[in-house]
Enzyme design. Structure first.
Site, PDB file in Angstrom:
ATOM      1  N   HIS A 255       0.862   5.185   0.959  1.00 32.42           N
ATOM      2  CA  HIS A 255       0.181   6.233   1.724  1.00 32.42           C
ATOM      3  C   HIS A 255       0.296   7.553   0.952  1.00 32.42           C
ATOM      4  O   HIS A 255       1.408   7.977   0.618  1.00 32.42           O
ATOM      5  CB  HIS A 255       0.866   6.445   3.074  1.00 32.42           C
ATOM      6  CG  HIS A 255       0.842   5.267   3.998  1.00 32.42           C
ATOM      7  ND1 HIS A 255      -0.037   5.180   5.067  1.00 32.42           N
ATOM      8  CD2 HIS A 255       1.595   4.143   4.059  1.00 32.42           C
ATOM      9  CE1 HIS A 255       0.186   4.051   5.731  1.00 32.42           C
ATOM     10  NE2 HIS A 255       1.173   3.404   5.143  1.00 32.42           N
TER      11      HIS A 255
ATOM     12  N   HIS B 189       0.841  -1.197   0.000  1.00 24.45           N
ATOM     13  CA  HIS B 189       0.000   0.000   0.000  1.00 24.45           C
ATOM     14  C   HIS B 189       0.870   1.238   0.000  1.00 24.45           C
ATOM     15  O   HIS B 189       1.934   1.265   0.597  1.00 24.45           O
ATOM     16  CB  HIS B 189      -0.965   0.018   1.192  1.00 24.45           C
ATOM     17  CG  HIS B 189      -0.296  -0.191   2.511  1.00 24.45           C
ATOM     18  ND1 HIS B 189       0.090  -1.432   2.965  1.00 24.45           N
ATOM     19  CD2 HIS B 189       0.068   0.691   3.481  1.00 24.45           C
ATOM     20  CE1 HIS B 189       0.654  -1.311   4.147  1.00 24.45           C
ATOM     21  NE2 HIS B 189       0.668  -0.036   4.490  1.00 24.45           N
TER      22      HIS B 189
HETATM   23  P1  5GP Z   1       1.598   0.418   7.387  1.00 26.22           P
HETATM   24  O1  5GP Z   1       2.093   0.775   8.761  1.00 26.22           O
HETATM   25  O2  5GP Z   1       1.470  -1.061   7.186  1.00 26.22           O
HETATM   26  O3  5GP Z   1       2.356   1.118   6.299  1.00 26.22           O
HETATM   27  O4  5GP Z   1       0.157   1.074   7.301  1.00 26.22           O
HETATM   28  C1  5GP Z   1      -1.043   0.387   7.510  1.00 26.22           C
HETATM   29  C2  5GP Z   1      -2.115   1.437   7.496  1.00 26.22           C
HETATM   30  O5  5GP Z   1      -3.363   0.796   7.394  1.00 26.22           O
HETATM   31  C3  5GP Z   1      -2.149   2.308   8.775  1.00 26.22           C
HETATM   32  O6  5GP Z   1      -1.982   3.669   8.425  1.00 26.22           O
HETATM   33  C4  5GP Z   1      -3.524   2.005   9.368  1.00 26.22           C
HETATM   34  O7  5GP Z   1      -4.111   3.131   9.949  1.00 26.22           O
HETATM   35  C5  5GP Z   1      -4.301   1.500   8.170  1.00 26.22           C
HETATM   36  N1  5GP Z   1      -5.327   0.543   8.507  1.00 26.22           N
HETATM   37  C6  5GP Z   1      -5.214  -0.527   9.343  1.00 26.22           C
HETATM   38  N2  5GP Z   1      -6.369  -1.230   9.382  1.00 26.22           N
HETATM   39  C7  5GP Z   1      -7.230  -0.574   8.539  1.00 26.22           C
HETATM   40  C8  5GP Z   1      -8.596  -0.827   8.161  1.00 26.22           C
HETATM   41  O8  5GP Z   1      -9.248  -1.772   8.590  1.00 26.22           O
HETATM   42  N3  5GP Z   1      -9.144   0.054   7.289  1.00 26.22           N
HETATM   43  C9  5GP Z   1      -8.453   1.119   6.780  1.00 26.22           C
HETATM   44  N4  5GP Z   1      -9.103   1.921   5.934  1.00 26.22           N
HETATM   45  N5  5GP Z   1      -7.171   1.376   7.115  1.00 26.22           N
HETATM   46  C10 5GP Z   1      -6.570   0.529   7.983  1.00 26.22           C
END
Ligand code: 5GP
Ligand code: ZN
Length: 133
Positions: A101, A99
């Site tokens: 951001h 993903h």
């Molecule tokens: P990472 O730290 O893996 O780069 O980011 C994961 C992101 O996914 C975080 O910013 C978190 O807030 C978001 N996130 C986690 N669970 C969910 C969810 O169930 N729905 C949505 N829309 N975002 C999520």
């Protein structure tokens, strides 16, 4: 991937606030935004991180980011954005479905994403990296 949170979102088994979708890509609001309008742009096909993505998906995600970001800034009234890709647990990756951001930014919002350190021997470092490629 049955147990993957974002695969579940792609399949519609977990709800999301979708902002964009095409054949390869889905984009939706992050549930814990760093700023209003923080969007996650993901390939619909599972990959653990961007190193493992099919090039076609990577291109489609980047095309989507280029399309979404200016509209997002107009929508939330911010001036800039950071594009973030946490890759690996050491870098803060929590969800192991690739993903990107897209985080709207404005002056004085208080975020400082990284600090520079002493450069050291840049020539030696560049040589090392070229050797690894
Ligand atoms: P990472 O730290 O893996 O780069 O980011 C994961 C992101 O996914 C975080 O910013 C978190 O807030 C978001 N996130 C986690 N669970 C969910 C969810 O169930 N729905 C949505 N829309 N975002 C999520
Ligand atoms: Zn997945």
């Amino acid at each position: 991937m049955p147990d993957c949170l974002f695969c579940n979102i792609v399949r519609g088994e977990i709800p999301c606030h979708k902002v964009y979708e095409d054949e390869r890509v889905l984009a939706f609001l992050d549930i814990q935004p760093v700023n209003p309008g923080h969007v996650l742009v993901i390939p619909k096909t599972h990959s653990a991180n961007m190193v493992h993505m099919a090039p076609e998906d990577l291109h489609a995600v980047m095309d989507a980011v280029q399309k979404i970001a200016p509209a997002l800034l107009r929508a939330v009234g911010f001036e800039g954005f950071n594009l973030g890709v946490n890759t690996g647990a050491a870098a803060g990756q929590v969800v192991f479905h690739t993903h990107f951001h897209v985080m709207p930014r404005r002056p004085g919002d208080g975020y400082e994403l990284w600090h520079g350190t002493e450069a050291g021997d840049l020539a030696a470092m560049a040589e090392k990296v070229r050797g690894a490629l």
